[in-house]
Design an enzyme around this catalytic site. Structure first.
Site, PDB file in Angstrom:
ATOM      1  N   THR A  76       0.934  -1.011  -0.003  1.00  0.00           N
ATOM      2  CA  THR A  76       0.591   0.131  -0.306  1.00  0.00           C
ATOM      3  C   THR A  76       1.177   1.099   0.160  1.00  0.00           C
ATOM      4  O   THR A  76       1.669   1.333  -0.524  1.00  0.00           O
ATOM      5  CB  THR A  76      -0.991  -0.195   0.974  1.00  0.00           C
ATOM      6  OG1 THR A  76      -1.581   1.195   1.287  1.00  0.00           O
ATOM      7  CG2 THR A  76      -0.509  -0.565   2.700  1.00  0.00           C
ATOM      8  N   LYS A  80       3.830   1.700  -4.229  1.00  0.00           N
ATOM      9  CA  LYS A  80       3.032   0.494  -5.332  1.00  0.00           C
ATOM     10  C   LYS A  80       3.795   0.501  -5.829  1.00  0.00           C
ATOM     11  O   LYS A  80       4.286  -0.444  -7.051  1.00  0.00           O
ATOM     12  CB  LYS A  80       1.735   0.990  -5.240  1.00  0.00           C
ATOM     13  CG  LYS A  80       1.132   0.310  -4.314  1.00  0.00           C
ATOM     14  CD  LYS A  80      -0.375   0.581  -4.888  1.00  0.00           C
ATOM     15  CE  LYS A  80      -1.999   0.524  -3.363  1.00  0.00           C
ATOM     16  NZ  LYS A  80      -3.036   0.492  -4.079  1.00  0.00           N
ATOM     17  N   ASP A 116      -6.010  -3.837  -7.849  1.00  0.00           N
ATOM     18  CA  ASP A 116      -7.076  -2.896  -7.524  1.00  0.00           C
ATOM     19  C   ASP A 116      -7.441  -2.780  -9.031  1.00  0.00           C
ATOM     20  O   ASP A 116      -9.041  -2.136  -9.154  1.00  0.00           O
ATOM     21  CB  ASP A 116      -6.742  -1.249  -6.992  1.00  0.00           C
ATOM     22  CG  ASP A 116      -5.548  -1.408  -5.954  1.00  0.00           C
ATOM     23  OD1 ASP A 116      -6.184  -2.092  -5.159  1.00  0.00           O
ATOM     24  OD2 ASP A 116      -4.563  -0.450  -6.320  1.00  0.00           O
ATOM     25  N   THR A 166      -5.876  19.477 -11.849  1.00  0.00           N
ATOM     26  CA  THR A 166      -5.025  20.010 -11.552  1.00  0.00           C
ATOM     27  C   THR A 166      -4.967  19.112 -13.480  1.00  0.00           C
ATOM     28  O   THR A 166      -4.793  18.285 -13.647  1.00  0.00           O
ATOM     29  CB  THR A 166      -3.597  18.991 -11.441  1.00  0.00           C
ATOM     30  OG1 THR A 166      -4.161  20.510  -9.685  1.00  0.00           O
ATOM     31  CG2 THR A 166      -2.319  19.871 -11.802  1.00  0.00           C
TER      32      THR A 166
END
Ligand SMILES: NC(=O)c1ccc[n+]([C@@H]2O[C@H](COP(=O)([O-])OP(=O)(O)OC[C@H]3O[C@@H](n4cnc5c(N)ncnc54)[C@H](OP(=O)(O)O)[C@@H]3O)[C@@H](O)[C@H]2O)c1
Length: 304
Positions: A76, A80, A116, A166
């Site tokens: 985590t 990663k 994920d 952004t």
């Protein structure tokens, strides 16, 4: 209060396998609870342990786990990307994302995956949705957005919008993902790359027009006081709205989507669940007890 029984109790012995979770910090993670419950219930002789590892010690810790003969590991924040660089081989999605959250050690080699990406796919599938042929809008351009954009493209979305405060970050993220997708070989890239756009919130009306799937991958919503990032009237009732945030379970984003008439919405618990279930399956080569893991995540104190 839900009470859930588990029949097997782990006995640690000389053959107990190790799965490590490396993060910094790592104390907040719910993965040790639900992974150990699954391991125990399936009668597997292994243990899942969390380690708080500073970035400067990460390489040593990664190689140490491999040298100790660990079965695998989860990574985590902030590890990663470093884990990706240390793997001997990586799955296609991990190569596009350039980040690994799951590794399997086998025959002295480290095999890297990004579950994920699988996690979001399985989470939307649960609601009868899929990225294939869908117009997908992702809010945010951080680590989680990167995994979601990758999975949407690899699954053959018809169009992808990344909307971020952004804009330069969204553009950079998209450029890198598209370059990495082009570098996959034909067998790994099953669908043509769809039209993809990186825009600011001033263009969200275009993005949301006839969108099939809208995913919040920003950190806005973690605090109850967080304001909406855009006019909720732009959400169409036919859009499936997913928030990667799961705590709190109801964000302003999800409430707004429901008020707009979206019949299907979900918070991010299912993504967390399925990334863990996939990692379990990679380590142990067997089906994960998904419903038990879900119950453990939803009711952490209900297990005796
Ligand atoms: N369900 C799961 O399994 C799971 C797992 C991990 C994380 N998450 C959730 O995913 C979310 C994102 O995580 P991450 O690691 O990708 O975070 P990250 O890398 O820090 O990215 C955060 C994103 O939020 C945007 N953002 C932050 N403050 C903002 C503001 N005031 N206005 C507009 N945009 C703002 C950032 O925009 P800028 O680029 O403009 O700064 C950026 O795009 C977190 O909320 C976390 O709860 C879910």
């Amino acid at each position: 209060m839900v009470q859930i029984a588990h029949k097997n109790k782990l006995t640690i012995n000389a053959k107990t396998g190790i799965i490590g979770l490396l993060g910094y910090p790592v104390e907040h993670s719910s993965s040790p609870l639900f992974q150990n419950r699954a391991i125990e219930t399936m009668g597997i002789n292994a243990v899942y342990l969390a380690f708080s590892v500073k970035p400067e010690n990460f390489e040593e810790a990664f190689k140490g786990l491999s040298a100790l003969g660990a079965i695998g590991a989860n990574f985590t924040l902030p590890h990663k990307q470093s884990a990706y660089k240390l793997c001997d081989e990586c799955s296609p999605e991990a190569r596009v994302i350039e980040a690994v959250n799951t590794v399997k050690f086998k025959n002295g080699k480290a095999y890297g995956y990004n579950t994920d990406a699988y996690g979001i796919k399985a989470a939307i599938n649960e609601h009868g949705k899929k990225f294939t042929k869908a117009k997908v809008v992702i809010l945010g351009a951080g680590g989680v957005a990167r995994a979601i954009v990758t999975q949407a493209i690899l699954d053959g979305a018809s169009e992808v919008y990344i909307v971020n405060r952004t804009v330069s970050k969204a553009e950079k993220l998209l450029e890198s993902i598209l370059n990495n997708c082009r570098n996959l070989d034909e067998k790994e890239r099953l669908h043509p790359i769809p039209p993809c756009h990186a825009v600011g919130y001033d263009q969200i009306a275009n993005a949301l027009n006839e969108a099939n799937i809208l995913i919040n991958a920003t950190s806005i919503g973690l605090k109850k006081t967080d304001a909406m990032l855009f006019d909720p009237k732009l959400i169409e009732s036919s859009t499936f709205a997913y928030d990667t945030i799961y705590n709190p379970p109801q964000t302003r984003f999800l409430i707004a989507a429901k008020q707009r008439g979206c019949r299907k919405t979900s918070n991010g618990l299912s993504m967390l669940l399925y990334q863990g279930a996939k990692a379990f399956e990679l380590w142990f080569d067997r089906k994960a007890p998904v419903e038990l893991m879900r119950q453990q995540l939803m009711h952490p104190r209900a297990f005796s």
